[in-house]
Design a protein around this motif. Sequence first.
Motif, PDB file in Angstrom:
ATOM      1  N   ASP A 168       0.852  -1.222  -0.167  1.00  0.00           N
ATOM      2  CA  ASP A 168       0.101  -0.026  -0.031  1.00  0.00           C
ATOM      3  C   ASP A 168       0.864   1.285  -0.034  1.00  0.00           C
ATOM      4  N   MET A 169       0.886   2.118  -1.229  1.00  0.00           N
ATOM      5  CA  MET A 169       1.682   3.093  -1.163  1.00  0.00           C
ATOM      6  C   MET A 169       1.397   4.364  -0.068  1.00  0.00           C
ATOM      7  N   GLY A 170       0.160   4.255   0.253  1.00  0.00           N
ATOM      8  CA  GLY A 170      -0.254   5.320   0.918  1.00  0.00           C
ATOM      9  C   GLY A 170       0.094   4.944   2.524  1.00  0.00           C
ATOM     10  N   THR A 171      -0.013   3.805   3.003  1.00  0.00           N
ATOM     11  CA  THR A 171       0.352   3.490   4.446  1.00  0.00           C
ATOM     12  C   THR A 171       1.900   3.216   4.387  1.00  0.00           C
ATOM     13  N   ARG A 172       2.515   2.908   3.271  1.00  0.00           N
ATOM     14  CA  ARG A 172       3.712   2.268   3.318  1.00  0.00           C
ATOM     15  C   ARG A 172       3.875   1.167   3.843  1.00  0.00           C
ATOM     16  N   GLU A 173       3.012   0.229   3.822  1.00  0.00           N
ATOM     17  CA  GLU A 173       2.889  -1.131   4.560  1.00  0.00           C
ATOM     18  C   GLU A 173       2.284  -2.323   3.537  1.00  0.00           C
ATOM     19  N   TYR A 174       2.950  -3.451   3.763  1.00  0.00           N
ATOM     20  CA  TYR A 174       2.706  -4.710   3.029  1.00  0.00           C
ATOM     21  C   TYR A 174       1.120  -5.063   3.410  1.00  0.00           C
ATOM     22  N   VAL A 175       0.360  -5.713   2.753  1.00  0.00           N
ATOM     23  CA  VAL A 175      -0.800  -6.355   3.149  1.00  0.00           C
ATOM     24  C   VAL A 175      -0.868  -7.695   2.704  1.00  0.00           C
ATOM     25  N   ASP A 176      -1.287  -8.511   3.700  1.00  0.00           N
ATOM     26  CA  ASP A 176      -1.191  -9.949   3.576  1.00  0.00           C
ATOM     27  C   ASP A 176      -1.984 -10.293   2.075  1.00  0.00           C
ATOM     28  N   PRO A 177      -1.195 -10.728   1.023  1.00  0.00           N
ATOM     29  CA  PRO A 177      -1.544 -11.089  -0.349  1.00  0.00           C
ATOM     30  C   PRO A 177      -3.101 -12.089  -0.200  1.00  0.00           C
ATOM     31  N   TYR A 178      -2.775 -12.885   0.667  1.00  0.00           N
ATOM     32  CA  TYR A 178      -3.859 -13.990   0.481  1.00  0.00           C
ATOM     33  C   TYR A 178      -5.165 -13.532   1.023  1.00  0.00           C
ATOM     34  N   SER A 179      -4.986 -12.266   1.582  1.00  0.00           N
ATOM     35  CA  SER A 179      -6.426 -11.814   2.093  1.00  0.00           C
ATOM     36  C   SER A 179      -7.222 -11.048   0.998  1.00  0.00           C
ATOM     37  N   VAL A 180      -6.533 -10.676  -0.149  1.00  0.00           N
ATOM     38  CA  VAL A 180      -7.117 -10.102  -1.197  1.00  0.00           C
ATOM     39  C   VAL A 180      -6.915 -10.491  -2.674  1.00  0.00           C
ATOM     40  N   MET A 181      -6.098 -11.617  -2.865  1.00  0.00           N
ATOM     41  CA  MET A 181      -5.919 -12.178  -3.929  1.00  0.00           C
ATOM     42  C   MET A 181      -5.465 -13.758  -3.989  1.00  0.00           C
ATOM     43  N   PRO A 182      -6.130 -14.445  -3.141  1.00  0.00           N
ATOM     44  CA  PRO A 182      -5.325 -15.759  -2.956  1.00  0.00           C
ATOM     45  C   PRO A 182      -5.131 -16.748  -4.057  1.00  0.00           C
ATOM     46  N   GLU A 183      -6.224 -16.861  -4.959  1.00  0.00           N
ATOM     47  CA  GLU A 183      -5.916 -17.643  -6.193  1.00  0.00           C
ATOM     48  C   GLU A 183      -4.750 -17.204  -6.992  1.00  0.00           C
ATOM     49  N   GLN A 184      -4.195 -15.967  -6.977  1.00  0.00           N
ATOM     50  CA  GLN A 184      -3.051 -15.625  -7.710  1.00  0.00           C
ATOM     51  C   GLN A 184      -1.905 -15.882  -7.008  1.00  0.00           C
ATOM     52  N   CYS A 185      -1.615 -16.181  -5.853  1.00  0.00           N
ATOM     53  CA  CYS A 185      -0.614 -15.996  -4.919  1.00  0.00           C
ATOM     54  C   CYS A 185       0.417 -17.423  -5.146  1.00  0.00           C
ATOM     55  N   VAL A 186       1.616 -17.255  -4.926  1.00  0.00           N
ATOM     56  CA  VAL A 186       2.436 -18.444  -4.736  1.00  0.00           C
ATOM     57  C   VAL A 186       1.882 -19.221  -3.499  1.00  0.00           C
ATOM     58  N   PRO A 187       2.122 -20.581  -3.673  1.00  0.00           N
ATOM     59  CA  PRO A 187       1.695 -21.589  -2.461  1.00  0.00           C
ATOM     60  C   PRO A 187       2.264 -20.992  -1.293  1.00  0.00           C
ATOM     61  N   ARG A 188       1.331 -20.781  -0.240  1.00  0.00           N
ATOM     62  CA  ARG A 188       1.621 -20.536   1.228  1.00  0.00           C
ATOM     63  C   ARG A 188       1.786 -21.739   1.934  1.00  0.00           C
ATOM     64  N   LEU A 189       2.925 -21.880   2.880  1.00  0.00           N
ATOM     65  CA  LEU A 189       3.245 -22.961   3.786  1.00  0.00           C
ATOM     66  C   LEU A 189       2.716 -22.565   5.358  1.00  0.00           C
ATOM     67  N   ASP A 190       1.979 -23.535   5.977  1.00  0.00           N
ATOM     68  CA  ASP A 190       1.746 -23.761   7.221  1.00  0.00           C
ATOM     69  C   ASP A 190       2.990 -23.915   7.857  1.00  0.00           C
ATOM     70  N   LEU A 191       3.916 -22.972   8.004  1.00  0.00           N
ATOM     71  CA  LEU A 191       5.022 -23.353   8.687  1.00  0.00           C
ATOM     72  C   LEU A 191       5.498 -22.405   9.864  1.00  0.00           C
ATOM     73  N   ASP A 192       5.565 -22.782  10.920  1.00  0.00           N
ATOM     74  CA  ASP A 192       5.908 -22.297  12.210  1.00  0.00           C
ATOM     75  C   ASP A 192       7.548 -22.212  12.369  1.00  0.00           C
ATOM     76  N   ILE A 193       8.113 -20.930  12.201  1.00  0.00           N
ATOM     77  CA  ILE A 193       9.587 -21.035  12.089  1.00  0.00           C
ATOM     78  C   ILE A 193      10.176 -20.916  13.413  1.00  0.00           C
ATOM     79  N   SER A 194       9.464 -21.082  14.471  1.00  0.00           N
ATOM     80  CA  SER A 194      10.118 -21.081  15.585  1.00  0.00           C
ATOM     81  C   SER A 194      10.637 -22.648  15.999  1.00  0.00           C
ATOM     82  N   GLN A 195      10.415 -23.501  15.112  1.00  0.00           N
ATOM     83  CA  GLN A 195      10.722 -24.789  15.106  1.00  0.00           C
ATOM     84  C   GLN A 195      12.265 -24.798  15.060  1.00  0.00           C
TER      85      GLN A 195
END
Length: 262
Positions: A168-195
């Motif tokens: 978002d150019m206005g807020t200068r922040e990233y938006v979760d792409p899977y919340s706005v265009m999930p079908e176009q997104c690269v596969p998301r991993l359900d990964l907890d990196i604390s492991q």
Amino acid sequence: GLVMDPADFDINPDVLADLCDRNVNISKQCGVWEWEDMNMQAEFVGRYDTWFAPRTDATRVQNISSDTLSRIARMDYFVSVKADGTSITVTCDPRDGQTKVCSHNNIFDLTKPGIGQTAYECAKAQGIVDYCEANPGITVQAELCGPKIGGNRLGLEKPRLFVFSVFDMGTREYVDPYSVMPEQCVPRLDLDISQFESTSDMLAYVDGLRGNITPGKPDEGIVVHVLGRGDLNEYEARGVGVCLGPTMQLKAVSNKYLLKQK
């Protein structure tokens, strides 16, 4: 980058050492030069404007400490598979209302055949252009993969854009792409990196990753996208930001994948 022994250059090692000690740019003395394809330059109409979004340039996991990795695990983030292609940025510039398709450094001339046209056609077919034109000031960044692009290591039958970030150019922040265009997104991993207790653990994990984009084929790696500071205090979050840079992204590329491509 490329690491070479000073003895490999056609220059006296003592002279080379002296130049380095004096912080002199040694590219000319070592015969290092940059080549730009002028035919490719004809495809561009201007330079990339970082106002659209920070350039796609995720920090490699090898460049951070295990302590920083543990802090990132406490932040708000998502993990995506890394698609092997070429970086493309699509936006509708609110200053002039024009849809612009960009490479890492330049804005494509969409009237000229080439990667720019291919990226635009994919973005149009996948609904990305329509999304950007309906939301001026929102920038979509994606990886263009397919035939004649980087060896098409994913084995795709036709070009495709894999979205990995929305800015978002206005807020200068990233938006979760899977919340706005999930079908176009690269596969998301359900990964907890604390492991991962160390950065080496994360690299070992990506070495065994495969089949998330193309069945049976190894994946290039993963990208961790930080969206918020989570339970870190402001000071801790600022420290992570210094390590990750403006994209707030961390990538782990499989060494096995890299060796196979060589």
